[in-house]
Design an enzyme around this catalytic site. Structure first.
Site, PDB file in Angstrom:
ATOM      1  CG  ASP A   1      -6.720   3.446   4.497  1.00 57.36           C
ATOM      2  OD1 ASP A   1      -6.851   4.227   3.542  1.00 57.36           O
ATOM      3  OD2 ASP A   1      -6.384   2.257   4.382  1.00 57.36           O
TER       4      ASP A   1
ATOM      5  CB  SER B   1      10.971  -7.700   7.295  1.00 55.19           C
ATOM      6  OG  SER B   1      10.264  -7.667   6.068  1.00 55.19           O
TER       7      SER B   1
ATOM      8  CG  PHE C   1      -7.801  -7.342   7.332  1.00 53.80           C
ATOM      9  CD1 PHE C   1      -8.061  -6.081   7.841  1.00 53.80           C
ATOM     10  CD2 PHE C   1      -6.492  -7.694   7.048  1.00 53.80           C
ATOM     11  CE1 PHE C   1      -7.028  -5.185   8.057  1.00 53.80           C
ATOM     12  CE2 PHE C   1      -5.454  -6.804   7.252  1.00 53.80           C
ATOM     13  CZ  PHE C   1      -5.719  -5.548   7.754  1.00 53.80           C
TER      14      PHE C   1
ATOM     15  CG  HIS D   1       6.860  -7.261   5.309  1.00 52.67           C
ATOM     16  ND1 HIS D   1       7.744  -6.639   6.175  1.00 52.67           N
ATOM     17  CD2 HIS D   1       5.617  -6.826   5.683  1.00 52.67           C
ATOM     18  CE1 HIS D   1       7.080  -5.862   7.024  1.00 52.67           C
ATOM     19  NE2 HIS D   1       5.777  -5.953   6.744  1.00 52.67           N
TER      20      HIS D   1
ATOM     21  CD  GLU E   1       2.959  -4.641   8.766  1.00 51.03           C
ATOM     22  OE1 GLU E   1       3.583  -4.591   7.681  1.00 51.03           O
ATOM     23  OE2 GLU E   1       1.758  -4.339   8.869  1.00 51.03           O
TER      24      GLU E   1
HETATM   25  P1  FAD Z   1      -0.786   6.079  -1.834  1.00 51.71           P
HETATM   26  O1  FAD Z   1       0.389   5.484  -2.512  1.00 51.71           O
HETATM   27  O2  FAD Z   1      -0.792   7.562  -1.611  1.00 51.71           O
HETATM   28  O3  FAD Z   1      -2.064   5.656  -2.707  1.00 51.71           O
HETATM   29  C1  FAD Z   1      -3.384   5.866  -2.204  1.00 51.71           C
HETATM   30  C2  FAD Z   1      -4.371   5.972  -3.366  1.00 51.71           C
HETATM   31  O4  FAD Z   1      -4.201   7.226  -4.025  1.00 51.71           O
HETATM   32  C3  FAD Z   1      -4.183   4.918  -4.452  1.00 51.71           C
HETATM   33  O5  FAD Z   1      -5.459   4.591  -4.951  1.00 51.71           O
HETATM   34  C4  FAD Z   1      -3.334   5.622  -5.512  1.00 51.71           C
HETATM   35  O6  FAD Z   1      -3.563   5.111  -6.813  1.00 51.71           O
HETATM   36  C5  FAD Z   1      -3.787   7.072  -5.386  1.00 51.71           C
HETATM   37  N1  FAD Z   1      -2.680   8.013  -5.563  1.00 51.71           N
HETATM   38  C6  FAD Z   1      -1.425   7.901  -5.053  1.00 51.71           C
HETATM   39  N2  FAD Z   1      -0.681   8.973  -5.372  1.00 51.71           N
HETATM   40  C7  FAD Z   1      -1.478   9.799  -6.101  1.00 51.71           C
HETATM   41  C8  FAD Z   1      -1.284  11.086  -6.691  1.00 51.71           C
HETATM   42  N3  FAD Z   1      -0.107  11.718  -6.604  1.00 51.71           N
HETATM   43  N4  FAD Z   1      -2.331  11.633  -7.360  1.00 51.71           N
HETATM   44  C9  FAD Z   1      -3.529  10.977  -7.424  1.00 51.71           C
HETATM   45  N5  FAD Z   1      -3.760   9.764  -6.892  1.00 51.71           N
HETATM   46  C10 FAD Z   1      -2.763   9.197  -6.219  1.00 51.71           C
HETATM   47  N6  FAD Z   1      -2.172   1.954   6.938  1.00 51.71           N
HETATM   48  C11 FAD Z   1      -2.044   2.601   8.105  1.00 51.71           C
HETATM   49  O7  FAD Z   1      -2.911   3.431   8.437  1.00 51.71           O
HETATM   50  N7  FAD Z   1      -0.991   2.374   8.953  1.00 51.71           N
HETATM   51  C12 FAD Z   1      -0.003   1.511   8.644  1.00 51.71           C
HETATM   52  O8  FAD Z   1       0.951   1.323   9.420  1.00 51.71           O
HETATM   53  C13 FAD Z   1      -0.083   0.811   7.383  1.00 51.71           C
HETATM   54  N8  FAD Z   1       0.888  -0.044   6.996  1.00 51.71           N
HETATM   55  C14 FAD Z   1       0.826  -0.619   5.747  1.00 51.71           C
HETATM   56  C15 FAD Z   1       1.894  -1.415   5.311  1.00 51.71           C
HETATM   57  C16 FAD Z   1       1.881  -1.995   4.050  1.00 51.71           C
HETATM   58  C17 FAD Z   1       3.066  -2.837   3.601  1.00 51.71           C
HETATM   59  C18 FAD Z   1       0.757  -1.796   3.200  1.00 51.71           C
HETATM   60  C19 FAD Z   1       0.706  -2.457   1.847  1.00 51.71           C
HETATM   61  C20 FAD Z   1      -0.305  -1.012   3.631  1.00 51.71           C
HETATM   62  C21 FAD Z   1      -0.281  -0.401   4.886  1.00 51.71           C
HETATM   63  N9  FAD Z   1      -1.303   0.433   5.335  1.00 51.71           N
HETATM   64  C22 FAD Z   1      -1.204   1.073   6.552  1.00 51.71           C
HETATM   65  C23 FAD Z   1      -2.482   0.656   4.513  1.00 51.71           C
HETATM   66  C24 FAD Z   1      -2.330   1.919   3.627  1.00 51.71           C
HETATM   67  O9  FAD Z   1      -2.127   3.045   4.413  1.00 51.71           O
HETATM   68  C25 FAD Z   1      -3.615   2.061   2.827  1.00 51.71           C
HETATM   69  O10 FAD Z   1      -3.702   1.055   1.854  1.00 51.71           O
HETATM   70  C26 FAD Z   1      -3.860   3.435   2.215  1.00 51.71           C
HETATM   71  O11 FAD Z   1      -5.187   3.480   1.725  1.00 51.71           O
HETATM   72  C27 FAD Z   1      -2.927   3.757   1.061  1.00 51.71           C
HETATM   73  O12 FAD Z   1      -1.668   4.019   1.467  1.00 51.71           O
HETATM   74  P2  FAD Z   1      -0.496   4.181   0.376  1.00 51.71           P
HETATM   75  O13 FAD Z   1       0.699   4.598   1.100  1.00 51.71           O
HETATM   76  O14 FAD Z   1      -0.438   3.005  -0.480  1.00 51.71           O
HETATM   77  O15 FAD Z   1      -1.097   5.423  -0.436  1.00 51.71           O
END
Ligand code: FAD
Length: 281
Positions: free
Chosen positions: A102, A8, A210, A260, A10
């Site tokens: 973020d 895929s 980055f 990806h 992105e």
């Molecule tokens: P989570 O899985 O929620 O984790 C965030 C943090 O919180 C981690 O440190 C985790 O350990 C902690 N955590 C998770 N769940 C819990 C819980 N239940 N209780 C306590 N702590 C917890 N960002 C964007 O803004 N837009 C995008 O389109 C985007 N695309 C991305 C695509 C990919 C493939 C990746 C790898 C990252 C992308 N990001 C994007 C970045 C991402 O949003 C950031 O890294 C963000 O800080 C974390 O998102 P996450 O979904 O991994 O969060």
């Protein structure tokens, strides 16, 4: 595409018409390689909401490659998220990349009703059942805000248990970190495919900036080599292409379920790796 592996690409939604046209031209070129899907990022807090929606719908209907919107919960209300899910479902979109996101600096504190990506995965399942294939993010080198590696693993497992179907990793330059991560989560009972996210190396200073922000380590031997090339972008690209192709080969040989590519809206750097690996068209 290949039955047992998935590939895929992105994109990020652009601010200008010219940028958007370039994105579509890149997507049309990549479509010729018959990828399994395209994905398009989402600015947390809704900053790219309309542009992400438009790009995804155009990729799906005009470029005719299945498109997956990224969706983040950090600054969006449940109503905002519900509206987007309904729009995507009505348009026949079948895959979503579910993230916490973020917030861009200057947008203040998170104002969303859902705090973490596992909450968003649960919400998508509650709202739309099994309609969407849900992807989540994985961090072989640990999410930069995680308290420690073990807690980050537990938090990854929460997303799988909430209903994620597969995961895409943050990019990395050390295949061992990927294999270790996969092994650890498998021991915790999670067997969803975890697809390596691949960042082609094209520009050292941007990559270094980055990588600092997202917690991806550039190994010293790569960093030193890239630094030594200075402004010689042809050498940076040639070296980067070799390093990343070698790493991808190792990942696939070691059982990675696909790749990806973070294209940054450019076709050539990803295609150079694709061609080196002789991936199927
Ligand atoms: P989570 O899985 O929620 O984790 C965030 C943090 O919180 C981690 O440190 C985790 O350990 C902690 N955590 C998770 N769940 C819990 C819980 N239940 N209780 C306590 N702590 C917890 N960002 C964007 O803004 N837009 C995008 O389109 C985007 N695309 C991305 C695509 C990919 C493939 C990746 C790898 C990252 C992308 N990001 C994007 C970045 C991402 O949003 C950031 O890294 C963000 O800080 C974390 O998102 P996450 O979904 O991994 O969060």
């Amino acid at each position: 595409m290949s039955k047992d592996r998935r590939y895929s690409f992105e994109f990020f939604p652009t601010k200008t018409d010219a940028g958007h046209e370039k994105l579509l031209a890149t997507a049309r070129q990549l479509a010729g390689y018959n990828p399994d899907f395209f994905s398009c990022t989402y600015g947390a807090g809704g900053s790219t909401r309309d542009r992400t929606v438009n790009t995804v719908l155009q990729l799906e209907s005009e470029v005719k490659v299945p498109a997956a919107p990224h969706l983040s919960c950090v600054g969006d209300s449940k109503d905002d998220l519900r509206g987007l899910l309904q729009q995507y479902q009505a348009a026949g979109i079948k895959r979503i990349v579910a993230l916490r996101g973020d917030l861009p600096s200057g947008m203040g504190m998170a104002s969303g009703e859902l705090r973490y990506a596992n909450d968003l995965v649960s919400f998508i399942r509650e709202e739309t059942g099994s309609h969407f294939h849900i992807e989540v993010a994985a961090y072989p080198e640990m999410h930069p805000q995680a308290r420690n590696f073990e807690e980050d693993l537990v938090n990854f497992v929460r997303k799988a248990n909430a209903g994620a179907d597969s995961a895409i990793t943050q990019y990395f330059f050390n295949a061992d970190s990927y294999f270790y991560f996969v092994e650890r989560v498998q021991k915790m009972g999670v067997n969803i495919p975890i697809v390596p996210g691949i960042m082609p190396i094209t520009n050292y200073s941007k990559l270094a900036r980055f990588s600092d922000a997202c917690g991806a380590e550039i190994p010293r031997w790569i960093r030193k080599q890239l630094e030594a090339y200075g402004d010689d972008s042809a050498s940076i690209q040639a070296f980067g292409e070799q390093v990343i192709s070698d790493m991808c080969e190792r990942l696939l040989q070691g059982g990675a379920p696909g790749l990806h590519f973070y294209t940054l809206n450019q076709a050539d750097p990803s295609l150079a790796i694709w061609n080196n690996l002789q991936l199927p068209r």
